[in-house]
Design an enzyme around this catalytic site. Structure first.
Site, PDB file in Angstrom:
ATOM      1  CE  LYS A   1      -2.399   1.656   3.658  1.00 59.15           C
ATOM      2  NZ  LYS A   1      -2.307   3.129   3.667  1.00 59.15           N
TER       3      LYS A   1
ATOM      4  CE  LYS B   1      -7.319   6.460   4.413  1.00 56.50           C
ATOM      5  NZ  LYS B   1      -5.901   6.135   4.255  1.00 56.50           N
TER       6      LYS B   1
ATOM      7  CG  ASP C   1     -11.390  17.914  -4.684  1.00 55.21           C
ATOM      8  OD1 ASP C   1     -12.225  18.829  -4.908  1.00 55.21           O
ATOM      9  OD2 ASP C   1     -10.183  18.135  -4.529  1.00 55.21           O
TER      10      ASP C   1
ATOM     11  CB  THR D   1      -9.282   1.877  11.836  1.00 53.24           C
ATOM     12  OG1 THR D   1      -8.140   2.179  11.039  1.00 53.24           O
ATOM     13  CG2 THR D   1     -10.150   0.895  11.109  1.00 53.24           C
TER      14      THR D   1
ATOM     15  CD  GLN E   1      -5.175   2.275  13.017  1.00 47.43           C
ATOM     16  OE1 GLN E   1      -6.277   2.801  13.100  1.00 47.43           O
ATOM     17  NE2 GLN E   1      -4.593   2.033  11.868  1.00 47.43           N
TER      18      GLN E   1
HETATM   19  O1  C5P Z   1       0.553   1.133  11.003  1.00 40.95           O
HETATM   20  P1  C5P Z   1      -0.858   0.629  10.842  1.00 40.95           P
HETATM   21  O2  C5P Z   1      -0.952  -0.877  10.785  1.00 40.95           O
HETATM   22  O3  C5P Z   1      -1.802   1.252  11.844  1.00 40.95           O
HETATM   23  O4  C5P Z   1      -1.267   1.147   9.396  1.00 40.95           O
HETATM   24  C1  C5P Z   1      -2.574   1.108   8.896  1.00 40.95           C
HETATM   25  C2  C5P Z   1      -2.590   1.694   7.525  1.00 40.95           C
HETATM   26  O5  C5P Z   1      -3.931   1.649   7.036  1.00 40.95           O
HETATM   27  C3  C5P Z   1      -2.137   3.154   7.442  1.00 40.95           C
HETATM   28  O6  C5P Z   1      -1.394   3.292   6.241  1.00 40.95           O
HETATM   29  C4  C5P Z   1      -3.424   3.945   7.338  1.00 40.95           C
HETATM   30  O7  C5P Z   1      -3.274   5.104   6.523  1.00 40.95           O
HETATM   31  C5  C5P Z   1      -4.359   2.951   6.659  1.00 40.95           C
HETATM   32  N1  C5P Z   1      -5.797   3.120   6.926  1.00 40.95           N
HETATM   33  C6  C5P Z   1      -6.352   3.117   8.197  1.00 40.95           C
HETATM   34  N2  C5P Z   1      -7.709   3.288   8.362  1.00 40.95           N
HETATM   35  C7  C5P Z   1      -8.504   3.429   7.300  1.00 40.95           C
HETATM   36  C8  C5P Z   1      -7.956   3.411   6.001  1.00 40.95           C
HETATM   37  C9  C5P Z   1      -6.578   3.234   5.853  1.00 40.95           C
HETATM   38  O8  C5P Z   1      -5.628   2.930   9.179  1.00 40.95           O
HETATM   39  N3  C5P Z   1      -9.818   3.538   7.434  1.00 40.95           N
END
Ligand code: C5P
Length: 233
Positions: free
Chosen positions: A36, A65, A68, A127, A186
């Site tokens: 990603k 994401k 716009d 999240t 998170q």
């Molecule tokens: O480091 P971690 O495991 O928390 O990374 C989660 C990844 O998922 C980050 O790149 C974050 O931008 C992405 N993400 C998220 N929640 C969302 C969509 C994407 O944490 N709803």
């Protein structure tokens, strides 16, 4: 959209430099095949990082994401399809008109390029934010009705989405934390096995691997959890 037969881990390449990103890919590919690229790396390096991943044989999830006006999002989506990314994200809260414009634009661009279409994935609620399953369900239903291929949500709501939404859709789950790992920013976290049980297709994992002392060993342990959970499911 057909769901995967078995769930897959995506590494969130949230690192500062191209060199660091390449180090992780070299260490973890092909155990992890999907990476990603988010705003962090893309702002610094642009399409170069996507080219690098494609050269290595990896698949790209472009997580910018988009949110716009419909025309701007449609143009951005077309540009992402031209980069041949496998999946990309947009905010469902951008509204139906924006979502439909994105879907049309992706279809048209992949038709012109004779490319398999990039999958359009709608972000429900981040999240890192608190929410309630009703809000996530409302957004997810809207995304699917507008023709998106799937949604991002935590496994905590995922289980409800799978029960309440009858269409086939892709579920992408970030916020994965092994039991012993810190939550960072998170809020709605789950383990690999909870995400698989909730019906997740793609588990997005960043810091638990990026910050590990031994990223390869951590990845192997997470893949082990994944295959055990998928079998038991
Ligand atoms: O480091 P971690 O495991 O928390 O990374 C989660 C990844 O998922 C980050 O790149 C974050 O931008 C992405 N993400 C998220 N929640 C969302 C969509 C994407 O944490 N709803």
């Amino acid at each position: 959209m057909q769901r995967l037969s078995s769930p897959e881990i995506i590494l969130a390449l949230d690192v500062n430099t191209l060199e660091e990103a390449e180090k992780f890919v070299d260490k973890l590919y092909p155990k992890i095949k999907f990476f990603k690229v988010g705003s962090h790396l893309f702002t610094a390096y642009g399409p170069k990082i996507i080219e690098l991943l494609h050269k290595k044989g990896a698949e790209v999830f472009l997580d910018l994401k988009y949110f716009d006006i419909p025309n701007t999002v449609a143009q951005a989506v077309a540009a992402a399809v031209r980069l041949r990314v496998k999946m990309l994200t947009l905010h469902i809260s951008g509204g139906q008109e924006m979502l439909k414009a994105a879907v049309e634009s992706a279809k048209e661009q992949s038709r012109v390029l004779k490319n398999p279409p990039s999958l359009l994935i709608g972000v429900t609620v981040l999240t890192s934010q608190k929410t309630n399953p009703r809000e996530v369900l409302k957004l997810a239903k809207q995304a699917i009705a507008c023709g998106l291929d799937g949604v991002v949500c935590s496994a905590q709501e995922g289980i409800i989405l799978r029960r309440k939404i009858k269409n086939n859709f892709i579920m992408v789950t970030p916020g994965i934390r092994p039991d012993e790992f810190e939550r960072d920013d998170q809020k709605r976290i789950t383990t690999v096995s909870q995400a698989v049980k909730a019906g997740s297709d793609f588990l997005v994992i960043g810091r638990p691997i990026l910050k590990a002392d031994y990223p390869l060993l951590t990845t192997e342990a997470l893949l082990g959890d994944l295959s055990r959970s998928a079998v038991g499911h």
